[in-house]
Design a protein around this motif. Structure first.
Motif, short mmCIF file in Angstrom:
data_model
loop_
_atom_site.label_atom_id
_atom_site.label_comp_id
_atom_site.label_asym_id
_atom_site.label_seq_id
_atom_site.Cartn_x
_atom_site.Cartn_y
_atom_site.Cartn_z
N ASN A 1 0.91 -1.42 0.15
CA ASN A 1 -0.03 -0.03 -0.16
C ASN A 1 0.98 1.39 -0.11
OD1 ASN A 1 -2.50 -1.46 0.12
ND2 ASN A 1 -2.22 -1.64 2.20
N ASP A 2 1.99 1.33 -0.72
CA ASP A 2 2.78 2.25 -1.07
C ASP A 2 1.89 3.44 -1.66
OD1 ASP A 2 4.66 4.58 -2.11
OD2 ASP A 2 6.01 3.07 -1.33
N PRO A 3 1.60 4.61 -1.07
CA PRO A 3 0.69 5.96 -1.80
C PRO A 3 1.22 6.12 -3.17
CG PRO A 3 2.00 6.54 0.14
CD PRO A 3 2.13 5.27 0.12
N ASP A 4 2.59 6.21 -3.12
CA ASP A 4 3.21 6.89 -4.41
C ASP A 4 3.35 5.42 -5.62
OD1 ASP A 4 3.40 9.08 -3.57
OD2 ASP A 4 5.30 9.09 -2.91
N ARG A 5 2.78 4.20 -5.37
CA ARG A 5 3.37 3.08 -6.10
C ARG A 5 2.85 3.41 -7.50
NH1 ARG A 5 0.83 -0.74 -8.94
NH2 ARG A 5 2.08 -2.70 -9.18
N GLY A 6 1.84 4.20 -7.79
CA GLY A 6 1.47 4.33 -9.21
C GLY A 6 1.99 5.74 -10.00
N ASN A 7 2.79 6.33 -9.22
CA ASN A 7 3.83 7.40 -9.71
C ASN A 7 4.95 7.01 -10.32
OD1 ASN A 7 1.62 9.14 -8.90
ND2 ASN A 7 2.64 9.24 -6.79
N ALA A 8 5.30 7.37 -11.46
CA ALA A 8 6.48 7.32 -12.13
C ALA A 8 7.43 7.93 -11.52
CB ALA A 8 6.46 7.64 -13.46
N GLN A 9 8.80 7.31 -11.38
CA GLN A 9 9.88 7.78 -10.80
C GLN A 9 11.16 8.25 -11.86
OE1 GLN A 9 10.58 4.36 -8.34
NE2 GLN A 9 10.74 5.69 -6.35
N THR A 10 11.63 9.58 -11.58
CA THR A 10 12.47 9.89 -12.66
C THR A 10 13.84 9.84 -12.45
OG1 THR A 10 10.75 11.52 -13.49
CG2 THR A 10 12.85 12.02 -14.14
N ILE A 11 14.78 9.52 -13.23
CA ILE A 11 16.11 9.40 -13.31
C ILE A 11 16.82 10.29 -14.06
CG2 ILE A 11 18.10 7.75 -13.35
CD1 ILE A 11 14.74 6.54 -12.07
N THR A 12 17.80 11.19 -13.66
CA THR A 12 18.38 12.03 -14.60
C THR A 12 20.01 11.55 -14.68
OG1 THR A 12 17.02 13.84 -13.99
CG2 THR A 12 19.21 14.43 -15.06
N PHE A 13 20.09 11.48 -15.98
CA PHE A 13 21.38 11.00 -16.49
C PHE A 13 22.36 12.10 -16.99
CE2 PHE A 13 24.96 9.25 -18.95
CZ PHE A 13 25.45 8.11 -18.28
N THR A 14 23.38 12.49 -16.41
CA THR A 14 24.31 13.89 -16.99
C THR A 14 25.85 13.43 -17.46
OG1 THR A 14 23.13 15.11 -15.34
CG2 THR A 14 25.09 16.02 -16.17
N LEU A 15 26.14 13.96 -18.56
CA LEU A 15 27.39 13.74 -18.65
C LEU A 15 28.45 14.78 -17.81
CD1 LEU A 15 29.47 12.90 -21.03
CD2 LEU A 15 28.99 14.64 -22.34
N ALA A 16 28.97 14.26 -17.29
CA ALA A 16 29.88 14.92 -16.05
C ALA A 16 31.14 15.27 -16.61
CB ALA A 16 30.17 13.94 -15.00
N GLU A 17 31.70 14.64 -17.61
CA GLU A 17 33.19 14.94 -18.14
C GLU A 17 33.26 14.07 -19.50
OE1 GLU A 17 37.72 14.23 -16.39
OE2 GLU A 17 35.97 13.19 -15.51
N LEU A 18 33.76 14.84 -20.28
CA LEU A 18 34.03 14.47 -21.72
C LEU A 18 35.41 14.85 -22.16
CD1 LEU A 18 32.85 12.76 -24.36
CD2 LEU A 18 31.88 15.06 -25.12
#
Length: 346
Positions: free
Chosen positions: A287-304
């Motif tokens: 019964n997690d209240p946020d079960r139906g909400n998508a979770q966002t992951i951000t991927f960043t280019l830290a060094e090139l």
């Protein structure tokens, strides 16, 4: 008999200025089409480019010190047809020449000039090409060639037959290719170098459903793409980083250094991010209240390193979302001991 190319006259197109008036006008060079030679009367056709959502095509006719501006609306197919003649005041007086500039028109438009017996037809050219090197039109004798000193075309007349033609004088230029390969290779010579804003990241898939307990982790592949860049070493180094809310669990990113994609696959570098189960959040029984909400992951280019142009650190990023399985799928196997289908009396 005088041969005139028929064209539907747009009654709504009226000159903005009376003959003899002058005004400073501008047709932006980056999307302006011009007639390489214009004199007398004629017309033009083309397709609206729809720049900035605007369908109307505006144009400027300049004859001597007289400037006339007007506009025309395209039909339902985006095509414009505009006569330039004495009746609508959008022409040059007989025996005079001028310029015709048209804004908001796609490449491929053309125009014509009416002569005593025939009409000469030519393509419109980009305004930024008018300054290119000019060639001299060959004169075989027996024809009249009107070739303005700095004009982009010459008007040729053969009096005995009435034949007329417009011959461009502008030398086409070969497009400069985008840069690619090693900086010291042949492919990186005389090429167009991109900007730092040309770097981008993509995530595939952009949305992933978490596996259930006991299932294998699911993989998101993040790929680095660039436009018109060169490399300065045999290998390119790139480091990635991920960021997400503290409540997001089971995101595995152990190898932060990017690797070259498989042969034939687009991109410069790629990374793999694994998504593991999160039963505390995803099992319906919890019964997690946020079960139906998508979770966002951000991927960043830290060094090139090892490329030109440099990538702007910490601003090249992409996101992907993580979702729990559907309730019906997540419920499967949640109960370790099902009810006894054959109850017995005690």
């Amino acid at each position: 008999m005088k041969q005139i190319i028929p064209v539907a006259f747009i009654a709504g197109a009226v000159p903005a200025l009376l003959t003899g008036q002058t005004v400073i006008v501008d047709c932006p060079e980056e999307h302006c089409q011009v007639a390489p030679y214009f004199a007398g009367d004629g017309g033009f056709v083309g397709e609206s480019a729809g720049i900035d959502g605007e369908d109307e095509v505006s144009f400027i006719v300049i004859c001597g010190n007289a400037t006339v501006t007007s506009s025309v609306q395209p039909d339902s197919n985006g095509i414009v047809r505009q006569a330039l003649n004495n009746s609508n005041g959008l022409n040059c007086r007989e025996g005079t020449s001028g310029t015709l500039e048209i804004d908001n028109l796609k490449p491929g438009g053309w125009y014509w000039i009416n002569d005593d017996q025939n009409s000469a037809v030519s393509a419109l050219i980009p305004k930024d090409a008018v300054g290119n090197e000019k060639i001299t039109v060959t004169d075989p004798g027996g024809v009249t060639i009107d070739s303005p000193r700095d004009g982009a075309a010459a008007y040729v007349t053969h009096a005995p037959t009435g034949r007329v033609g417009i011959i461009p004088r502008v030398v086409p230029t070969r497009p400069i290719p985008g840069c690619s390969g090693r900086v010291d290779s042949d492919t990186a010579v005389d090429c167009h170098l991109g900007s730092p804003e040309g770097w981008r990241l993509t995530a595939s898939p952009s949305s992933v459903v978490r596996p259930q307990a006991g299932q294998q982790t699911r993989t998101v592949t993040v790929t680095l793409h660039g436009e018109n860049f060169v490399t300065t070493a045999d290998s390119v180094f790139g480091r990635g980083a991920i960021d997400h809310h503290l409540s997001v669990l089971g995101i595995l990113f152990n190898t932060t250094t990017g690797v070259a994609p498989p042969q034939g696959q687009a991109g410069l570098l790629e990374w793999e991010v694994e998504v593991a189960p999160d039963d505390d959040r995803c099992l319906p029984a919890n019964n997690d209240p946020d079960r139906g909400n998508a979770q966002t992951i951000t991927f960043t280019l830290a060094e090139l390193e090892g490329v030109i142009p440099d990538a702007p650190n910490d601003t090249v990023e992409t996101t992907f979302s993580v979702n729990c399985p559907a309730s019906s799928a997540a419920s499967q196997g949640a109960e370790l001991v099902p009810e006894n289908p054959f109850p017995v009396d005690e």
